[in-house]
Design a protein around this motif. Sequence first.
Motif, short mmCIF file in Angstrom:
data_model
loop_
_atom_site.label_atom_id
_atom_site.label_comp_id
_atom_site.label_asym_id
_atom_site.label_seq_id
_atom_site.Cartn_x
_atom_site.Cartn_y
_atom_site.Cartn_z
N SER A 57 0.86 -1.39 0.07
CA SER A 57 -0.09 0.00 0.13
C SER A 57 0.87 1.27 0.11
N THR A 58 2.10 1.38 0.45
CA THR A 58 2.90 2.25 0.45
C THR A 58 3.40 2.94 -0.86
N LEU A 59 3.24 1.92 -1.90
CA LEU A 59 3.57 2.27 -3.29
C LEU A 59 2.52 2.88 -3.97
N VAL A 60 1.42 2.75 -3.28
CA VAL A 60 0.22 3.41 -4.21
C VAL A 60 -0.61 4.79 -3.23
N SER A 61 -0.13 4.81 -1.85
CA SER A 61 -0.80 5.96 -1.13
C SER A 61 -0.46 7.19 -1.50
N GLY A 62 0.45 7.42 -2.34
CA GLY A 62 0.88 8.86 -2.74
C GLY A 62 0.59 9.15 -4.04
#
Length: 103
Positions: free
Chosen positions: A59-64
Amino acid sequence: VTGVCKGAALRAEQSLLVAAIPTTYSGSEMTNIWGIRADGHKTTGRSEAVRPVIVIYDSTLVSGLPRAVVVPSLFNGFAHCAAALQDQTSDPLVKMLAAEGIK
């Protein structure tokens, strides 16, 4: 990048194991569908050789991601899920994941 790996797996003389770490919500990383663009034309097909053996969602790859990327990507992912549910060749695991993806 997933597309490049699928292309390499398709053209490999021996079996390659493909792992996918998606950075959008498209859903194509779960499929056996490949696409190769050459000389301005795109050829597509299906082969189990290109389906990743593992897909890791972080999820950290798409959260921004910016909204201009997220919205089309979500619609594309939804379309992939709907298509997988309707495809008679989809296996039970793919259908289960597609149904969850639509939720």
